[in-house]
Write a protein that holds these residues in place. Structure first.
Motif, PDB file in Angstrom:
ATOM      1  N   ASN A 200      14.963   6.158  -3.230  1.00 38.98           N
ATOM      2  CA  ASN A 200      14.293   6.205  -4.538  1.00 38.98           C
ATOM      3  C   ASN A 200      14.971   5.261  -5.535  1.00 38.98           C
ATOM      4  O   ASN A 200      16.078   4.795  -5.304  1.00 38.98           O
ATOM      5  CB  ASN A 200      14.328   7.650  -5.056  1.00 38.98           C
ATOM      6  CG  ASN A 200      13.539   7.823  -6.342  1.00 38.98           C
ATOM      7  OD1 ASN A 200      12.548   7.141  -6.578  1.00 38.98           O
ATOM      8  ND2 ASN A 200      14.011   8.728  -7.198  1.00 38.98           N
ATOM      9  N   LYS A 201      14.296   5.017  -6.644  1.00 41.88           N
ATOM     10  CA  LYS A 201      14.774   4.214  -7.783  1.00 41.88           C
ATOM     11  C   LYS A 201      14.759   2.718  -7.495  1.00 41.88           C
ATOM     12  O   LYS A 201      15.596   1.973  -7.996  1.00 41.88           O
ATOM     13  CB  LYS A 201      16.182   4.646  -8.237  1.00 41.88           C
ATOM     14  CG  LYS A 201      16.302   6.141  -8.574  1.00 41.88           C
ATOM     15  CD  LYS A 201      17.507   6.438  -9.419  1.00 41.88           C
ATOM     16  CE  LYS A 201      17.723   7.937  -9.565  1.00 41.88           C
ATOM     17  NZ  LYS A 201      18.869   8.299 -10.362  1.00 41.88           N
TER      18      LYS A 201
ATOM     19  N   ASP B 130      12.882   0.671  -8.677  1.00 41.93           N
ATOM     20  CA  ASP B 130      12.576  -0.067  -9.913  1.00 41.93           C
ATOM     21  C   ASP B 130      13.829  -0.587 -10.609  1.00 41.93           C
ATOM     22  O   ASP B 130      13.756  -1.461 -11.467  1.00 41.93           O
ATOM     23  CB  ASP B 130      11.785   0.830 -10.872  1.00 41.93           C
ATOM     24  CG  ASP B 130      12.534   2.095 -11.232  1.00 41.93           C
ATOM     25  OD1 ASP B 130      12.926   2.259 -12.376  1.00 41.93           O
ATOM     26  OD2 ASP B 130      12.772   2.939 -10.331  1.00 41.93           O
ATOM     27  N   LEU B 131      14.997  -0.045 -10.247  1.00 39.88           N
ATOM     28  CA  LEU B 131      16.239  -0.509 -10.875  1.00 39.88           C
ATOM     29  C   LEU B 131      16.686  -1.848 -10.305  1.00 39.88           C
ATOM     30  O   LEU B 131      17.430  -2.591 -10.939  1.00 39.88           O
ATOM     31  CB  LEU B 131      17.360   0.514 -10.654  1.00 39.88           C
ATOM     32  CG  LEU B 131      17.158   1.869 -11.304  1.00 39.88           C
ATOM     33  CD1 LEU B 131      18.331   2.774 -10.979  1.00 39.88           C
ATOM     34  CD2 LEU B 131      17.017   1.714 -12.816  1.00 39.88           C
TER      35      LEU B 131
ATOM     36  N   ALA C 128      10.032   6.849  -7.914  1.00 38.78           N
ATOM     37  CA  ALA C 128       9.343   8.055  -8.380  1.00 38.78           C
ATOM     38  C   ALA C 128       8.956   7.883  -9.842  1.00 38.78           C
ATOM     39  O   ALA C 128       7.913   8.362 -10.283  1.00 38.78           O
ATOM     40  CB  ALA C 128      10.253   9.267  -8.213  1.00 38.78           C
ATOM     41  N   LYS C 129       9.785   7.166 -10.568  1.00 35.17           N
ATOM     42  CA  LYS C 129       9.556   7.006 -12.003  1.00 35.17           C
ATOM     43  C   LYS C 129       8.357   6.103 -12.278  1.00 35.17           C
ATOM     44  O   LYS C 129       7.535   6.390 -13.127  1.00 35.17           O
ATOM     45  CB  LYS C 129      10.803   6.397 -12.619  1.00 35.17           C
ATOM     46  CG  LYS C 129      10.859   6.518 -14.103  1.00 35.17           C
ATOM     47  CD  LYS C 129      12.224   6.142 -14.573  1.00 35.17           C
ATOM     48  CE  LYS C 129      12.330   6.225 -16.057  1.00 35.17           C
ATOM     49  NZ  LYS C 129      13.703   5.919 -16.471  1.00 35.17           N
TER      50      LYS C 129
ATOM     51  N   ASN D 227      20.554  14.262  -9.069  1.00 37.66           N
ATOM     52  CA  ASN D 227      20.451  12.936  -9.697  1.00 37.66           C
ATOM     53  C   ASN D 227      19.787  11.855  -8.870  1.00 37.66           C
ATOM     54  O   ASN D 227      19.626  10.743  -9.342  1.00 37.66           O
ATOM     55  CB  ASN D 227      21.845  12.397 -10.085  1.00 37.66           C
ATOM     56  CG  ASN D 227      22.123  12.706 -11.520  1.00 37.66           C
ATOM     57  OD1 ASN D 227      21.205  12.691 -12.333  1.00 37.66           O
ATOM     58  ND2 ASN D 227      23.361  13.012 -11.823  1.00 37.66           N
ATOM     59  N   VAL D 228      19.416  12.169  -7.636  1.00 37.93           N
ATOM     60  CA  VAL D 228      18.762  11.131  -6.830  1.00 37.93           C
ATOM     61  C   VAL D 228      17.299  10.960  -7.252  1.00 37.93           C
ATOM     62  O   VAL D 228      16.646   9.994  -6.836  1.00 37.93           O
ATOM     63  CB  VAL D 228      18.832  11.421  -5.308  1.00 37.93           C
ATOM     64  CG1 VAL D 228      20.267  11.460  -4.839  1.00 37.93           C
ATOM     65  CG2 VAL D 228      18.108  12.709  -4.953  1.00 37.93           C
ATOM     66  N   GLY D 229      16.800  11.902  -8.070  1.00 33.53           N
ATOM     67  CA  GLY D 229      15.417  11.791  -8.545  1.00 33.53           C
ATOM     68  C   GLY D 229      14.453  12.670  -7.773  1.00 33.53           C
ATOM     69  O   GLY D 229      13.255  12.421  -7.747  1.00 33.53           O
ATOM     70  N   LYS D 230      14.983  13.742  -7.190  1.00 35.43           N
ATOM     71  CA  LYS D 230      14.147  14.635  -6.380  1.00 35.43           C
ATOM     72  C   LYS D 230      13.056  15.297  -7.236  1.00 35.43           C
ATOM     73  O   LYS D 230      11.899  15.314  -6.843  1.00 35.43           O
ATOM     74  CB  LYS D 230      15.038  15.686  -5.713  1.00 35.43           C
ATOM     75  CG  LYS D 230      14.362  16.437  -4.593  1.00 35.43           C
ATOM     76  CD  LYS D 230      15.361  17.151  -3.724  1.00 35.43           C
ATOM     77  CE  LYS D 230      16.152  18.188  -4.492  1.00 35.43           C
ATOM     78  NZ  LYS D 230      15.337  19.345  -4.889  1.00 35.43           N
TER      79      LYS D 230
ATOM     80  N   PRO E  54      21.456   3.483 -15.085  1.00 38.03           N
ATOM     81  CA  PRO E  54      20.402   2.575 -15.526  1.00 38.03           C
ATOM     82  C   PRO E  54      19.057   3.276 -15.558  1.00 38.03           C
ATOM     83  O   PRO E  54      18.761   4.077 -14.674  1.00 38.03           O
ATOM     84  CB  PRO E  54      20.414   1.461 -14.485  1.00 38.03           C
ATOM     85  CG  PRO E  54      21.271   1.908 -13.389  1.00 38.03           C
ATOM     86  CD  PRO E  54      21.968   3.155 -13.762  1.00 38.03           C
ATOM     87  N   GLN E  55      18.278   2.975 -16.558  1.00 31.87           N
ATOM     88  CA  GLN E  55      16.946   3.567 -16.677  1.00 31.87           C
ATOM     89  C   GLN E  55      15.869   2.527 -16.398  1.00 31.87           C
ATOM     90  O   GLN E  55      14.718   2.870 -16.217  1.00 31.87           O
ATOM     91  CB  GLN E  55      16.753   4.167 -18.082  1.00 31.87           C
ATOM     92  CG  GLN E  55      17.611   5.395 -18.356  1.00 31.87           C
ATOM     93  CD  GLN E  55      17.322   6.553 -17.408  1.00 31.87           C
ATOM     94  OE1 GLN E  55      16.173   6.819 -17.053  1.00 31.87           O
ATOM     95  NE2 GLN E  55      18.367   7.244 -16.956  1.00 31.87           N
TER      96      GLN E  55
HETATM   97  P1  GDP Z   1      17.280  15.367  -9.291  1.00 35.32           P
HETATM   98  O1  GDP Z   1      18.558  15.937  -9.830  1.00 35.32           O
HETATM   99  O2  GDP Z   1      17.474  14.766  -7.951  1.00 35.32           O
HETATM  100  O3  GDP Z   1      16.125  16.305  -9.336  1.00 35.32           O
HETATM  101  O4  GDP Z   1      16.949  14.105 -10.220  1.00 35.32           O
HETATM  102  P2  GDP Z   1      15.965  13.959 -11.464  1.00 35.32           P
HETATM  103  O5  GDP Z   1      14.541  13.893 -11.002  1.00 35.32           O
HETATM  104  O6  GDP Z   1      16.308  14.965 -12.494  1.00 35.32           O
HETATM  105  O7  GDP Z   1      16.403  12.489 -11.930  1.00 35.32           O
HETATM  106  C1  GDP Z   1      17.731  12.164 -12.268  1.00 35.32           C
HETATM  107  C2  GDP Z   1      17.727  10.934 -13.158  1.00 35.32           C
HETATM  108  O8  GDP Z   1      17.219   9.821 -12.433  1.00 35.32           O
HETATM  109  C3  GDP Z   1      16.840  11.069 -14.381  1.00 35.32           C
HETATM  110  O9  GDP Z   1      17.454  10.391 -15.447  1.00 35.32           O
HETATM  111  C4  GDP Z   1      15.549  10.372 -13.971  1.00 35.32           C
HETATM  112  O10 GDP Z   1      14.857   9.835 -15.068  1.00 35.32           O
HETATM  113  C5  GDP Z   1      16.094   9.277 -13.094  1.00 35.32           C
HETATM  114  N1  GDP Z   1      15.117   8.867 -12.077  1.00 35.32           N
HETATM  115  C6  GDP Z   1      14.475   9.634 -11.184  1.00 35.32           C
HETATM  116  N2  GDP Z   1      13.661   8.881 -10.399  1.00 35.32           N
HETATM  117  C7  GDP Z   1      13.821   7.605 -10.816  1.00 35.32           C
HETATM  118  C8  GDP Z   1      13.260   6.348 -10.410  1.00 35.32           C
HETATM  119  O11 GDP Z   1      12.452   6.218  -9.499  1.00 35.32           O
HETATM  120  N3  GDP Z   1      13.706   5.250 -11.104  1.00 35.32           N
HETATM  121  C9  GDP Z   1      14.598   5.326 -12.118  1.00 35.32           C
HETATM  122  N4  GDP Z   1      14.932   4.203 -12.745  1.00 35.32           N
HETATM  123  N5  GDP Z   1      15.128   6.476 -12.511  1.00 35.32           N
HETATM  124  C10 GDP Z   1      14.747   7.601 -11.880  1.00 35.32           C
END
Ligand code: GDP
Length: 369
Positions: free
Chosen positions: A110-111, A113-114, A147-148, A176-179, A246-247
């Motif tokens: 995931n991520k 886009d970064l 995912a974002k 924090n992996v974006g689940k 990074p966002q």
């Molecule tokens: P979880 O702890 O695995 O459930 O992660 P979250 O869904 O809460 O995401 C953790 C952080 O990663 C947040 O700041 C999200 O905005 C960011 N994030 C999640 N998916 C993505 C993505 O695809 N791209 C980017 N740039 N950030 C993401």
């Protein structure tokens, strides 16, 4: 003697000492309970699950998580393991293959886009496949998504559909992996087809899962995130985190370095260029993270003087473990990965020393970009 109380949701012994362990309930809630008429007390995790549909993270050592993984291994299910392409080391779940046994595995990076737009998908995918192999996993497929930005989520769903063959689907990942973002993206992607997905929660299960019904009667199951002890994110407060996580797409920052120069990644990381021809060192880190170039000979003193001030994060009052260094002799163009911060790409034939706070992983790989 205080009475032993148990959560009526999951049966865990209630305690107020460790919020990452089962049965945690804030002391204030326990006190309130002692004076209340109603005799139903949930631990914080079950409470959140019931009221906010939220799954709170647990640590690897947590019984809940181990039991959950073991149960997945006993079931015939598809396991979808979400990792952060920007922080693979922080995404690792130890011994995962042992737990899920013969179940089919799909790895989702995931991520994406970064990554700078110029990234090569096949190169990133190959690297990710090597990483998962190295930790003993044998996935049936690996796929990249954001995912974002909802990139490639449809493709992921098609892959899940083709691999699950009527089985339940478990989504697992470190915090924090974006689940959660991915689960929401999946729900969004499927909401055009209401017949395909209905959200329903089964609160009060011992495993804290959220079940999302699939059309054929099986479930997509969101499991608790696991806290990864080796994450730099665990050392920082939310304000500091903003500077490292990074966002948006990373803009590479290029430094022409001579041997005998050092780069600081704020006060959290450091790279010494010890020997080699002068060349381009490219930092792929949060666009607002301060990168400082200085002389290697003065770098120790510079760090002591400026950490928490010019070199921030960490803040002055953050108790950061000392930076520890590791030397690398690199014959090809490589990336030094500062887990959780990003990476610095270095030219071929250099000797460098990289530093991170004690306990955080440093790695190298063939240059990705
Ligand atoms: P979880 O702890 O695995 O459930 O992660 P979250 O869904 O809460 O995401 C953790 C952080 O990663 C947040 O700041 C999200 O905005 C960011 N994030 C999640 N998916 C993505 C993505 O695809 N791209 C980017 N740039 N950030 C993401």
């Amino acid at each position: 003697m205080t009475e032993e109380l148990y959560c009526i949701g999951c049966g865990a012994l209630l305690q107020s000492t460790n919020s990452t362990q089962p049965g945690y309930v804030p002391a204030s809630a326990l006190q309130k309970f002692a004076t209340a008429d109603d005799h139903e007390l949930y631990c914080q995790r079950c409470f959140r699950l019931r009221h906010y549909n939220e799954i709170t993270p647990v640590s690897f050592a947590d019984d809940f998580f181990q039991k959950l993984l073991k149960n997945i291994g006993r079931e015939d299910a598809l396991v979808v393991y979400v990792v952060d392409v920007f922080n693979f080391a922080g995404s690792v779940i130890p011994d995962l293959q042992k737990y899920i046994r013969h179940n089919p595995l799909l790895v989702v990076g995931n991520k994406t886009d970064l990554l700078p737009k110029s990234y090569k998908k096949t190169k990133v995918k190959t690297w990710l496949q090597q990483q998962v192999q190295q930790i003993g996993l044998k996935p049936l497929a690996t796929t990249l998504v954001s995912a974002k930005k909802l990139t490639q989520v449809d493709e992921l769903l098609r892959k899940i559909d083709s691999l699950r063959k009527g089985r339940n689907v478990y989504i697992i990942g470190a915090t924090n992996v974006g689940k959660s973002t991915l689960i929401n993206a999946i729900i969004k992607a499927r909401s055009d087809f209401p017949a395909l997905i209905t959200t329903s929660n089964f609160p009060g299960t011992t495993l804290n899962e959220i079940h999302i019904g699939l059309d054929d009667g099986s479930d997509l199951i969101d499991t608790p995130g696991v806290i990864h002890d080796g994450q730099i994110a665990n050392l920082l407060d939310p304000k500091e985190l903003k500077y490292i996580a990074p966002q948006a797409e990373i803009h590479p920052r290029i430094f022409q370095l001579n041997p005998g120069q050092t780069l600081f990644l704020a006060g959290l990381g450091r790279l010494d260029f010890i020997a080699g021809e002068p060349g381009s060192f490219i930092a792929y880190v949060e666009n607002n993270l301060y990168v400082h170039r200085t002389k290697l000979a003065n770098a120790d003193q510079f760090y002591r003087q400026h950490v928490g001030e010019l070199l921030q994060p960490p803040h002055l009052n953050t108790d950061l473990p000392p930076l520890v260094g590791q030397e690398f002799n690199l014959t090809t163009k490589s990336d030094i990965i500062f887990s959780g911060l990003g990476w610095i790409s270095v030219p071929a034939n250099v000797q460098v020393k990289a530093y991170l706070p004690t306990g955080i992983t440093l790695e190298t790989r063939q240059a990705l970009i």
